[in-house]
Design an enzyme around this catalytic site. Structure first.
Site, PDB file in Angstrom:
ATOM      1  N   GLU B  62     -78.300 -33.877  89.484  1.00 55.12           N
ATOM      2  CA  GLU B  62     -78.612 -34.285  90.845  1.00 55.12           C
ATOM      3  C   GLU B  62     -79.512 -33.269  91.544  1.00 55.12           C
ATOM      4  O   GLU B  62     -79.408 -32.062  91.312  1.00 55.12           O
ATOM      5  CB  GLU B  62     -77.324 -34.399  91.664  1.00 55.12           C
ATOM      6  CG  GLU B  62     -76.397 -35.478  91.157  1.00 55.12           C
ATOM      7  CD  GLU B  62     -75.083 -35.504  91.925  1.00 55.12           C
ATOM      8  OE1 GLU B  62     -74.477 -36.578  91.967  1.00 55.12           O
ATOM      9  OE2 GLU B  62     -74.677 -34.462  92.473  1.00 55.12           O
ATOM     10  N   ASP B 233     -64.715 -36.233  93.734  1.00 56.31           N
ATOM     11  CA  ASP B 233     -66.039 -36.060  94.331  1.00 56.31           C
ATOM     12  C   ASP B 233     -67.126 -36.795  93.581  1.00 56.31           C
ATOM     13  O   ASP B 233     -68.278 -36.442  93.641  1.00 56.31           O
ATOM     14  CB  ASP B 233     -66.379 -34.580  94.430  1.00 56.31           C
ATOM     15  CG  ASP B 233     -66.359 -33.910  93.072  1.00 56.31           C
ATOM     16  OD1 ASP B 233     -66.068 -34.601  92.071  1.00 56.31           O
ATOM     17  OD2 ASP B 233     -66.634 -32.709  93.009  1.00 56.31           O
TER      18      ASP B 233
END
Lengths: 347, 347
Positions: B62, B233
């Protein structure tokens, strides 16, 4: 246990220049072009994300990621036309290559020089499919930072050996000619763009103004020309008169990006364009005949940076011009990140 | 002409550890928390982009960019649960801070350790608004890489001094207790999560499984508890039973991201949540009363990384634990990139 998991090879600006000279600029451009061309042949295997841009009034900062499922690459690049006032580069860049399997970086590298090389290599790859066979004369309008790289890529890949240079700043033209003096070109410095395009097989436009400009007007573009439009590469910045586009066949890297950033932002959203990867794989036609006008509306795409990162990563194996950066935490026991920090406390 | 425009300060893993020890871990966490909290107070001035994720079957890479209009920051972070098999970290990260005015990088830094610190600092900031006043006892369920950082942040910011630890791997609990032995906690190692939560004012869940798990069941959560849910998460990964969420007040960083990645992916898309920045600025209420159950559904947001980058950049002024990386091309004449390359040729 694998050793040195914390280390990532880093190619500084100095090492990138050493690497280019160790390989030789023209050979570097040819090998880089092979990587770019190869990745275009497997275009459909790439995860193509639009670039992620953070715009401000005076510039833009972009992240350009892509992946082929095995490797992942991204480039950080800024564009700030006012930077030259403080002696800075308008565009600087760096990039990272990582393996998809672990997410671990394989390479961090400067990409200001590398982007100039990959842009030129990509232009030359396109021209091999789009310029007339035997094209030897190229006009370069805009003799700034990209111009010499373009000249050498076209020499290395197509055998272009006659250059006709023009810039509104004649000092830029003189510098370009001086920089290229030792590379065996027949160079003509021209006083006007009309003079530069005379007898040219290829016209490269690589100007830097961030505005709608008309570097080439319609009457300057004769039958059979290939236009390599490098400079118009962001919203609001174009170089070619719209009429040229209307009588040309237009080739682009990635239509969703080029329609926003390229010359074709002047045209309707459904104006026909051909994707370069289709020409390279033979699923679309490049140049059809001697009289056709072709335009490569280049804006630069993430896969080309990926190809460049892949090439540098491979080149380091035989030319290890890099440092090892201690970028990743590597505790003795992977779950014990805090213990590593604790044990680093000064005695 | 500005000097050394090519150089970017780089904080390696080794230098990050030196910096943390030079400042002191608890002071570092307090100062980092101040930066995180300050940036939450000016939440609306940030350009909030969803993270740009490249997913594969075995992990994700990411890029997390954000900007406040003056500074720009991004973090590269991977998540590969299978990495521990090869001795690698599940999560590694690095980040960059740049100035918006020029697009030039100001700082490149490791962020594996820094992310652990900022996650813990953010949790403690949230708990100051959401836990009962005078909370001194914290249960930590999941005693992996994040656990000690959480313990120390809660000690530094809230004065938590009693810990009740549980992990399905008792070796992890023992290591966590040993790592924290010198920090003045009263530590109880527990044999079951039910035992760990007994008498706790705060429960931190920080487990690592990438799946829907139920670390806390409804009957384990008594009146007045603050739940600091750190581990859930990413999509498909949660830690709390849905019934706990239904009788709690839920606080989140950035709803569009938390609804995909956080505990609340178990709830309807319109389930009411409160944004942490609103609590910090006083436009929303945090804890209302002694019996309310509060949940901080933490997933980590780009502004927290931005705060951490900003803090490191400031801290280097008095503690210069960094190297200078030759990352940016800096020709004598900004337009003459090729000339710089040419002049670097070996004699």
């Amino acid at each position: 246990m694998l050793k040195d998991l914390n280390l990532v090879p880093f190619v500084s600006v100095e090492n990138m220049m050493k690497l280019v000279h160790a390989i030789g600029i023209e050979r570097f451009l040819r090998e880089l072009a092979e990587h770019v061309e190869h990745d275009f042949t497997r275009w459909e295997s790439f995860d193509k994300t639009p670039r992620v841009a953070s715009h401000s009034k005076i510039g833009v900062i972009e992240l350009m990621p892509t992946s082929d499922g095995t490797l992942y690459g991204f480039k950080y690049v800024n564009g700030h036309p006012g930077n030259t006032k403080s002696g800075r580069q308008t565009v600087t860049a760096f990039g990272l290559l990582a393996e998809v399997e672990t997410g671990y970086p394989l390479l961090l590298t400067e990409m200001t020089i590398l982007t100039a090389l990959r842009t030129a290599a990509t232009s030359a790859v396109a021209a091999r499919y789009l310029a007339r066979p035997g094209a030897k004369t190229m006009a370069i309008i805009g003799n700034g930072a990209q111009s010499e790289f373009q000249a050498l890529a076209f020499k290395a890949l197509l055998g272009v050996d006659r250059l006709r240079l023009f810039d509104i700043d004649s000092a830029a033209t003189e510098r370009c000619a001086a920089n290229l003096a030792a590379f065996g070109f027949d160079i003509t410095c021209c006083a006007a763009p009309e003079e530069a395009v005379e007898g040219a097989d290829i016209v490269t436009t690589a100007t830097a103004d961030k505005q709608y400009a008309t570097i080439l007007t319609d009457n300057m573009v004769g039958a059979g020309l290939h236009v390599n439009a490098v400079g118009g590469d962001c919203p609001g910045k174009t170089e070619l008169h719209r009429d040229i586009l209307l009588r040309s066949d237009i080739f682009v890297e990635y239509p969703p990006q080029t329609r926003i950033e390229g010359e074709i932002q002047q045209l309707d959203d459904d104006h026909p364009v051909t994707e370069l990867w289709q020409v390279i794989t033979g699923t679309a036609t490049g140049r059809r005949d001697e009289r056709q006008i072709t335009v490569f509306d280049s804006v630069g795409f993430a896969t080309e940076d990926f190809s460049a990162l892949r090439y540098i990563h491979a080149a380091l194996k035989s030319h290890p011009y890099c440092e090892q950066l201690d970028l990743l935490a590597d505790p003795d026991e992977p779950r014990d990140l805090f213990g590593m920090l604790l044990r680093a406390a000064p005695g």
